[in-house]
Design a protein around this motif. Sequence first.
Motif, mmCIF file in Angstrom:
data_model
loop_
_atom_site.group_PDB
_atom_site.id
_atom_site.type_symbol
_atom_site.label_atom_id
_atom_site.label_comp_id
_atom_site.label_asym_id
_atom_site.label_seq_id
_atom_site.Cartn_x
_atom_site.Cartn_y
_atom_site.Cartn_z
ATOM 1 N N ALA A 262 0.845 -1.199 0.000
ATOM 2 C CA ALA A 262 0.000 0.000 0.000
ATOM 3 C C ALA A 262 0.872 1.238 0.000
ATOM 4 O O ALA A 262 1.754 1.390 0.824
ATOM 5 C CB ALA A 262 -0.907 0.010 1.221
ATOM 6 N N VAL A 263 0.645 2.168 -0.977
ATOM 7 C CA VAL A 263 1.428 3.406 -1.081
ATOM 8 C C VAL A 263 0.476 4.572 -1.274
ATOM 9 O O VAL A 263 -0.687 4.415 -1.632
ATOM 10 C CB VAL A 263 2.428 3.332 -2.262
ATOM 11 C CG1 VAL A 263 3.448 2.243 -2.035
ATOM 12 C CG2 VAL A 263 1.674 3.081 -3.576
ATOM 13 N N CYS B 49 8.503 -2.074 -9.810
ATOM 14 C CA CYS B 49 8.724 -0.626 -9.847
ATOM 15 C C CYS B 49 9.236 -0.115 -8.503
ATOM 16 O O CYS B 49 10.051 0.804 -8.433
ATOM 17 C CB CYS B 49 7.430 0.092 -10.227
ATOM 18 S SG CYS B 49 6.970 -0.097 -11.977
ATOM 19 N N LYS B 50 8.735 -0.709 -7.439
ATOM 20 C CA LYS B 50 9.139 -0.264 -6.094
ATOM 21 C C LYS B 50 10.636 -0.480 -5.877
ATOM 22 O O LYS B 50 11.307 0.286 -5.188
ATOM 23 C CB LYS B 50 8.343 -1.022 -5.041
ATOM 24 C CG LYS B 50 8.578 -0.546 -3.620
ATOM 25 C CD LYS B 50 7.646 -1.246 -2.671
ATOM 26 C CE LYS B 50 7.836 -0.702 -1.250
ATOM 27 N NZ LYS B 50 9.157 -0.987 -0.724
ATOM 28 N N ARG B 51 11.181 -1.529 -6.516
ATOM 29 C CA ARG B 51 12.624 -1.766 -6.399
ATOM 30 C C ARG B 51 13.424 -0.642 -7.058
ATOM 31 O O ARG B 51 14.581 -0.399 -6.685
ATOM 32 C CB ARG B 51 12.988 -3.105 -7.034
ATOM 33 C CG ARG B 51 12.417 -4.307 -6.284
ATOM 34 C CD ARG B 51 12.653 -5.592 -7.041
ATOM 35 N NE ARG B 51 12.031 -6.732 -6.378
ATOM 36 C CZ ARG B 51 11.852 -7.926 -6.937
ATOM 37 N NH1 ARG B 51 12.287 -8.142 -8.176
ATOM 38 N NH2 ARG B 51 11.268 -8.896 -6.266
ATOM 39 N N ASP B 52 12.824 0.017 -8.037
ATOM 40 C CA ASP B 52 13.472 1.164 -8.700
ATOM 41 C C ASP B 52 13.018 2.492 -8.109
ATOM 42 O O ASP B 52 13.147 3.538 -8.754
ATOM 43 C CB ASP B 52 13.149 1.127 -10.202
ATOM 44 C CG ASP B 52 13.747 -0.089 -10.890
ATOM 45 O OD1 ASP B 52 14.797 -0.568 -10.417
ATOM 46 O OD2 ASP B 52 13.159 -0.567 -11.888
ATOM 47 N N GLN B 53 12.469 2.447 -6.884
ATOM 48 C CA GLN B 53 12.012 3.657 -6.203
ATOM 49 C C GLN B 53 10.899 4.366 -6.967
ATOM 50 O O GLN B 53 10.824 5.603 -6.986
ATOM 51 C CB GLN B 53 13.193 4.612 -5.963
ATOM 52 C CG GLN B 53 14.393 3.990 -5.261
ATOM 53 C CD GLN B 53 14.036 3.489 -3.869
ATOM 54 O OE1 GLN B 53 13.257 4.123 -3.152
ATOM 55 N NE2 GLN B 53 14.592 2.342 -3.493
ATOM 56 N N LYS B 54 10.034 3.596 -7.632
ATOM 57 C CA LYS B 54 8.893 4.160 -8.354
ATOM 58 C C LYS B 54 7.600 3.679 -7.696
ATOM 59 O O LYS B 54 7.578 2.649 -7.031
ATOM 60 C CB LYS B 54 8.909 3.731 -9.825
ATOM 61 C CG LYS B 54 10.137 4.216 -10.601
ATOM 62 C CD LYS B 54 10.065 3.722 -12.040
ATOM 63 C CE LYS B 54 11.303 4.156 -12.827
ATOM 64 N NZ LYS B 54 11.262 3.655 -14.230
ATOM 65 N N THR B 55 6.524 4.474 -7.921
ATOM 66 C CA THR B 55 5.221 4.102 -7.376
ATOM 67 C C THR B 55 4.253 3.901 -8.536
ATOM 68 O O THR B 55 3.899 4.852 -9.237
ATOM 69 C CB THR B 55 4.690 5.192 -6.432
ATOM 70 O OG1 THR B 55 5.627 5.385 -5.379
ATOM 71 C CG2 THR B 55 3.344 4.776 -5.862
#
Length: 403
Positions: free
Chosen positions: A13-14, A29-35
């Motif tokens: 959850a973001v 995507c979260k691994r690349d600091q993206k949401t």
Amino acid sequence: MASGFGYSRGSVAVDDAVGGKVRNACVLCKRDQKTTTASLMCTTCDERMCHGCSKNHQKYALGKHVLVDINDSNCVKTQIDMKGYNRCKDHSRVLVYVCQDHNKALCCDECLFVSHRKCDRVKKIIQSTSGQLTALNDTEVRYIVAEAERLEIESEKKVKDNEKLANELCDEIDNKKKCVMAMFDEAKTRIRRELSAGNASDKERLGKRKDIANSIKSELEGFGAVFKQVKEDGNDNEKRIINAVSESILTNSHSRINEMKQSDYTVSRSLKWDPQLISFFNMNSLKVELKVTRLPITSQGVQASRRDVDTRFLVLKPEKTTVLEREKGDAYFTWVNGLTFLPDGRIAAIEQGNNKCMILHAGLQRPGPPYRFKEKPYDVTCYGNTNLAVTLEYRIFFIYNIL
């Protein structure tokens, strides 16, 4: 907030752009600091991803991966925290495969690529395992838990026993020290008593010599006063008498002085130490070492049920080999019949055909000539640290201090 359904590790959850919550975020995507909101789920990897990441996932992930719509009710299940049991311990990735060639080892995509590329019997977990859970053997679990508890208590007891033993060993040193000090005190008392007796005897003997010397001195001093008076005022008869007496007194005095000189002696006293004690004093340090011996323990607790391990496909790859060539004095080609290991890593090998025992160092090199026998050796074993026992036809041959 996330509901009670969904995949525990794929569901994130973001915050969204308007301050609300995005229930499912793309893990990749979260691994690349993206949401990014996830729209698909890989049921093989148990990970949620967006449409863009799903293309790369299907292209580069090893094996066949099944992607489904994240809103499909058929793929939604009750959220369970697997506590990491579904993840590879080495790479923290989802466990996907099972390798029968390595004793049913579980592995992830990275494990498969690194360690199991040449294995023939690798399957996906979903293909090799039934979806139905097999009930745990309650009796076996209770046995294992009981054994673990016993080992825990036993380990704690051993720690306390080690502390107690440390105190006992130190007390043993103190006791030895007290014994040695007691022996020194006893020796000191005995020597002091003997010195006192010797000094008393010498004092009595020397006292008598002193009295004799004083007597001779007093007699001569008294006679000298009379001799002087007679010499000055005496008549001829008195002078003749004192001359005769003086000769007798001087002769007697010389005799007594010579007798004292001839019987004179000096007493020398010193300590005579035991040679073993002298060697003890010459040591730079006290030769007391801590001897550590590992004793095998036969477990008396409950025994867990045995599980069979499939080792049919276990392949052992040799790390190092050597060829023992025939050498001078050998009647036959080298044929090793038995061997044993010394604590320092060396190998003692029996060659029955040529009646000898060889010592091999690290690197499997022979540093010196072998031990040869007049009869056939059958086997060899190591005892102590540097000793060997070789069994011959009717006896046992002992080799001490192998260098």
